[in-house]
Enzyme design. Sequence first.
Site, PDB file in Angstrom:
ATOM      1  CB  SER A 208      19.205  24.028 -26.867  1.00 27.85           C
ATOM      2  OG  SER A 208      20.561  24.209 -26.522  1.00 27.85           O
ATOM      3  CG  HIS A 209      19.593  18.840 -23.109  1.00 29.74           C
ATOM      4  ND1 HIS A 209      19.277  18.370 -24.358  1.00 29.74           N
ATOM      5  CD2 HIS A 209      20.265  17.840 -22.498  1.00 29.74           C
ATOM      6  CE1 HIS A 209      19.715  17.120 -24.492  1.00 29.74           C
ATOM      7  NE2 HIS A 209      20.325  16.775 -23.385  1.00 29.74           N
ATOM      8  NE  ARG A 210      24.002  17.010 -26.009  1.00 36.85           N
ATOM      9  CZ  ARG A 210      23.585  15.874 -25.486  1.00 36.85           C
ATOM     10  NH1 ARG A 210      24.099  15.425 -24.357  1.00 36.85           N
ATOM     11  NH2 ARG A 210      22.653  15.171 -26.065  1.00 36.85           N
ATOM     12  NE  ARG A 243      22.406  20.419 -18.212  1.00 35.49           N
ATOM     13  CZ  ARG A 243      23.440  20.328 -17.379  1.00 35.49           C
ATOM     14  NH1 ARG A 243      24.196  21.380 -17.131  1.00 35.49           N
ATOM     15  NH2 ARG A 243      23.738  19.191 -16.786  1.00 35.49           N
ATOM     16  CG  ASP A 287      21.695  20.951 -27.595  1.00 35.69           C
ATOM     17  OD1 ASP A 287      20.765  20.266 -27.105  1.00 35.69           O
ATOM     18  OD2 ASP A 287      22.074  22.032 -27.097  1.00 35.69           O
TER      19      ASP A 287
END
Length: 367
Positions: A208-210, A243, A287
């Site tokens: 997940s990084h969105r 992130r 994501d």
Amino acid sequence: MSVSKILLVVSTRPNFMKVAPMLHVLSQRPDRFESILVHTGQHYDTRMSDVFFEDLGLPDPKYNLGVGSGTQGEVTGKAMMAFDPVLIDEKPDLVVVVGDVNPTLSCAVGAVKLHIPVAHVEAGLRSRDRKMPEEINRIVADAVSDHLFTPSRDADDNLRVEGIPDSRIHFVGNVMVDSLRHTEPSLDASGILDDLGVGAGGYALATSHRPANVDEAEPLGRVLDCLDRVQQRMPVVLPLHPRTRARIAAFGLDERLGRMTAVSVIEPVGYVDSLRLQRDAAIVVTDSAGIQEETTVFGVPCLTMRPNTERPVTVEVGTNTIVDLDVDLVERKVAEVVDGNYKEGELPDYWDGKASDRIVDVFERII
Ligand code: UD1
């Protein structure tokens, strides 16, 4: 026939596997093409960049623009400023940009303003979610590029609706699949599963990084809720994007993640390990954009923690399901996988590992 100069741009982790197969095909036609690789430097860490150059056998870039991290405007603007002198010095016959990251927009606009033809590879994808920076990058890059290379038929339709004539659209298939097929024989040599103590088919891979999922505490908490449901059924391997790692720390969510004892948090992985982890997973929860496609190629179930996708073919033909951050839906889909009831996918048209040959054939015609 004279040799044409092709300048290819990479910026971030998901760009490298799109450019590698094109560079390979170009290098097989030296009497026709000379290629120059430019790295804008948006991703710069060893684990986000160098590892991919090594895994994919990419040559050192002739230029690294050193753009680095920053706001949307900073990265977009710095890349545009730094790219201009390269274009002026090199005077390429064609600039090739890939994907939808910020410098994809910058370099397409920069080149077209200097009257240099631009090819956009992976053109035409639309999520219709204008809050995603990538959607804006896709729309702008497609509007200004001369030649649009699409991975799936839905992308052709999207471009036509935006008024782009058929003469600019080239349906060539998915260039990422070329890299995947090329790298597939090396996957068994990866020691990642042994290192993590998981076996094939016995774990979930999560990423997940969105920004929409991780930049605020509430959605990030729900991402963790989703992973919590998964880890109640099977071990979860979670390579953590910088992130996301930073946001988890900033929102004090480390402890919550730490309580999920079946989740193994690891550093971001390289290309070979990433493909190995996907190929052998029981299920992937993500994501990411590229992972939706790679899981479809491997035939591995994928749950996408987004409200939409610009890659609908992975849902309609492949193994992907859009689950957003709906924890109950995640739980139901994981149960389907465990019970053997999850849908089977197929390969979309032209996801055959030969997209880069088709792209370079088009280059021969258009230059
Ligand atoms: C970018 C792309 C996204 C792509 C993703 C793949 C845009 C708009 N977004 O998002 O489409 O899916 O790359 O990873 O272009 N950082 C490091 N080391 C690095 C690079 C970044 O620590 O080598 C950290 C920095 O703190 C940075 C943050 O990660 O601020 C986010 O990086 P950034 O390149 O801005 O965006 P991504 O989230 O990686």
